[in-house]
Design a protein around this motif. Structure first.
Motif, PDB file in Angstrom:
ATOM      1  N   THR A   1       0.816  -1.214   0.000  1.00  0.00           N
ATOM      2  CA  THR A   1       0.000   0.000   0.000  1.00  0.00           C
ATOM      3  C   THR A   1       0.853   1.270   0.000  1.00  0.00           C
ATOM      4  O   THR A   1       2.047   1.242   0.315  1.00  0.00           O
TER       5      THR A   1
ATOM      6  N   TYR B   1      -4.790  -0.230   4.945  1.00  0.00           N
ATOM      7  CA  TYR B   1      -5.771   0.360   4.048  1.00  0.00           C
ATOM      8  C   TYR B   1      -5.018   1.248   3.058  1.00  0.00           C
ATOM      9  O   TYR B   1      -3.865   1.620   3.278  1.00  0.00           O
TER      10      TYR B   1
ATOM     11  N   VAL C   1      -8.295   4.861  -2.444  1.00  0.00           N
ATOM     12  CA  VAL C   1      -9.159   4.270  -3.460  1.00  0.00           C
ATOM     13  C   VAL C   1      -8.943   5.016  -4.766  1.00  0.00           C
ATOM     14  O   VAL C   1      -8.984   6.250  -4.798  1.00  0.00           O
ATOM     15  N   GLN C   2      -8.688   4.275  -5.827  1.00  0.00           N
ATOM     16  CA  GLN C   2      -8.525   4.910  -7.125  1.00  0.00           C
ATOM     17  C   GLN C   2      -9.884   5.373  -7.650  1.00  0.00           C
ATOM     18  O   GLN C   2     -10.884   4.687  -7.510  1.00  0.00           O
TER      19      GLN C   2
ATOM     20  N   VAL D   1     -19.610   5.616   1.501  1.00  0.00           N
ATOM     21  CA  VAL D   1     -18.162   5.392   1.615  1.00  0.00           C
ATOM     22  C   VAL D   1     -17.612   6.128   2.827  1.00  0.00           C
ATOM     23  O   VAL D   1     -16.857   5.567   3.642  1.00  0.00           O
TER      24      VAL D   1
ATOM     25  N   ASN E   1      -9.315   6.868   1.740  1.00  0.00           N
ATOM     26  CA  ASN E   1     -10.338   7.579   0.976  1.00  0.00           C
ATOM     27  C   ASN E   1      -9.957   7.625  -0.513  1.00  0.00           C
ATOM     28  O   ASN E   1      -8.920   7.081  -0.904  1.00  0.00           O
ATOM     29  N   TYR E   2     -10.778   8.267  -1.316  1.00  0.00           N
ATOM     30  CA  TYR E   2     -10.444   8.445  -2.734  1.00  0.00           C
ATOM     31  C   TYR E   2      -9.217   9.349  -2.853  1.00  0.00           C
ATOM     32  O   TYR E   2      -9.128  10.377  -2.181  1.00  0.00           O
ATOM     33  N   ASN E   3      -8.270   8.951  -3.722  1.00  0.00           N
ATOM     34  CA  ASN E   3      -6.993   9.661  -3.744  1.00  0.00           C
ATOM     35  C   ASN E   3      -7.093  11.071  -4.309  1.00  0.00           C
ATOM     36  O   ASN E   3      -6.191  11.885  -4.099  1.00  0.00           O
TER      37      ASN E   3
END
Length: 544
Positions: free
Chosen positions: A246, A252, A255-256, A270, A286-288
């Motif tokens: 990672t 964790y 997220v892409q 989410v 989280n979303y990147n």
């Protein structure tokens, strides 16, 4: 420096007994090197030995925050998901016993200087342990960590204060009783958040002086029973395999995809899942695009604020602690984990001073005077004012390279390293968990073990090829700095006045101090060098 015959000679000398130092000591001994570790504290633990302030606790949950080797975890039980300082010190004591390290550590020994001797191709080290101690070594490994040099702002009149002053990083080992005291805490970073939660429970009155609000996230820290500890052991190998893949070495990962591509309902689902998991998942799982796109970042901040506001009583305090318009993009300064931080400000014995509106004018014999003319009377002042982070642990040592130049002179206009582990003109010197490496953007043990293994492999390579000296080239160093700076400028992080960029220290060059492309990318760069005969280095034998 005294007679050479009185110097203690080793193949490798290590400075610092935290994760990095203990890992290297164990690995180098097993590889057949004579090694000595010098540690300023009385016990192992590095920053965890010194940071004994109330509430001190790691913000990375187990089993992520421990060594990989099976012998270190197969008979160890954790008490909490996020261990406190005393439990961490006990863990380091456990490590020194399992690996039988104590006989090769000089405790209560603070390194003052290290100078490269060109004639001998060795490092000459002076340390203080009641009296000066002299060492020589072929190699020098600095394992001082990123939070070794505390920062004390030069407030006017600081020396006039008649009460007691404690910096969180140099808290007395015998503890401090703050019961029924009037206490002031300056700073709301990680140590400030943790200390405030505990001090508020016992102080007669607590005044918190905040410059920048902390976008703290709930920790959720349950105790762990025997069955849960056994589950951690049963799953440890697979957990560590996941960490090695990672971005930050966590369990964790980002997220892409794009936050803004989700419907409101999808995004909320989410966010709620990440939030309920506790810890840093809401930021680092989280979303990147949250760390690159201002719109995505603003959505995340709004969610955090909506979760936080109901916990704060009073609109004035709420606006100071969780302002409608954020001071900086969400997550671009270090986010702390908290237990009841925001509720602390609802207590009748706790006041909050917004230093952005009413800055400190001076310290007085009685306490602190702010620009609104108020004199805040105190018995004890707690300085949670952070560190000369990333570089301070190295620059506080009088380090001099082959040309005689001090490291402070070399870095006065900006940090230059190669691979975040070496410096041109400082031969045979390595450092771990320092500048221009992932460091504070990664899980410490995972990052440390990769860098430590890379260094050990390098020394083996040199031994096998009869090489005695390794020195990063100036060209490779310049290219690495440009690469680190380029990555640091891509996201939103540079928009915050943070220690990630040295912005908390007056006069310190503002630059990316960390490698922000993630552990996998960092590993690839380091291995590109080692797998090509240590490209970017000059390697030589004595007399060549």
């Amino acid at each position: 420096m005294g007679s050479i015959s009185l110097d203690k000679y080793y193949d490798v000398l290590i400075v610092g007994a935290g994760f990095s130092g203990l890992y290297l000591l164990n690995s180098l001994r097993k590889s057949g090197y004579s090694v000595r570790l010098l540690e300023a504290g009385a016990k192992a633990g590095g920053v965890w030995y010194w940071n004994s302030y109330p509430g001190a606790r790691v913000d990375l949950e187990v089993p992520q925050y421990q060594f990989t080797a099976e012998e270190t975890w197969k008979q160890w039980d954790w008490k909490q998901r996020y261990p406190g300082r005393d439990e961490l010190v006990a863990y380091f004591e456990h490590i020194t016993k399992v690996w039988a390290l104590r006989s090769d550590i000089d405790f209560n020994t603070r390194v003052e200087s290290a100078h490269w001797d060109k004639d001998m191709s060795q490092w000459r080290i002076v340390a203080q342990a009641g009296e000066q101690q002299f060492y020589r070594s072929k190699f020098l490994c600095l394992c001082t960590g990123f939070a070794a040099k505390p920062f004390m702002p030069p407030y006017p009149g600081l020396g006039s204060f008649k009460g007691t002053i404690h910096h969180t990083s140099h808290w007395p080992q015998e503890k401090v009783d703050l019961t029924n005291k009037r206490v002031g805490v300056i700073g709301t970073g990680a140590s400030g958040v943790q200390a405030i939660q505990e001090i508020g429970k016992v102080a007669a009155h607590l005044t918190v002086f905040q410059r920048t609000p902390n976008n703290a996230i709930p920790m959720r820290n349950p105790t762990l029973d025997q069955e849960q500890n056994q589950a951690l052991r049963d799953n440890f190998v697979e957990s560590r395999k996941t960490q090695l893949t990672t971005f930050g070495g966590f369990l964790y990962d980002f997220v892409q995809g794009k936050t803004t591509d989700l419907s409101d309902a999808e995004r909320l689902a989410v966010y709620e899942k990440l939030w309920s998991g506790g810890g840093l998942q809401f930021q680092l799982g989280n979303y990147n695009d949250m760390m690159f796109d201002p719109a995505a970042n603003a959505v995340a901040y709004q969610f955090w604020r909506e979760k936080t506001l109901p916990r704060i009583k009073g609109p004035n305090k709420a606006e100071i602690l969780a302002p409608k318009n954020p001071i900086h993009p969400f997550g671009t300064k270090r986010i702390s984990l908290e237990l009841d931080y925001f509720e602390t400000f609802n207590q009748p014995n706790v006041d909050l001073v917004n230093l952005l509106g009413t800055p400190i004018v001076q310290m007085t014999p009685e306490g602190i005077q702010t620009s609104d003319g108020v004199n805040h009377e105190l018995d004890t002042l707690v300085m949670a004012t952070g560190f000369d982070a990333i570089t301070g642990g190295i620059t506080q040592i009088d380090l001099r390279g082959a040309s005689g130049q001090r490291i402070t002179e070399k870095w006065q206009n900006g940090v230059y390293t190669y691979l975040g582990m070496t410096v041109h003109d400082f031969p045979n010197m390595f450092f771990v968990y320092g500048p221009q490496a992932p460091t504070a953007f990664s899980a410490g043990p995972v990052s440390v073990e990769f860098q430590g293994a890379w260094i050990v492999d390098c020394l083996r390579y040199m031994m096998q090829n009869n090489l005695t000296t390794i020195n990063a080239t100036a060209e490779a160093e310049s290219e690495w700095k440009a690469h680190v700076d380029d990555i640091g400028g891509r996201g939103l992080f540079h928009q915050a006045q943070s220690w990630y960029f040295g912005a908390n220290i007056p006069g310190k060059p503002r630059e990316a101090l960390l490698y922000m492309a993630g552990l996998p990318a960092y590993k690839e760069k380091c291995l590109e060098s080692s797998q090509h005969g240590y490209r970017g280095f000059d390697l030589s034998s004595v007399g060549t």
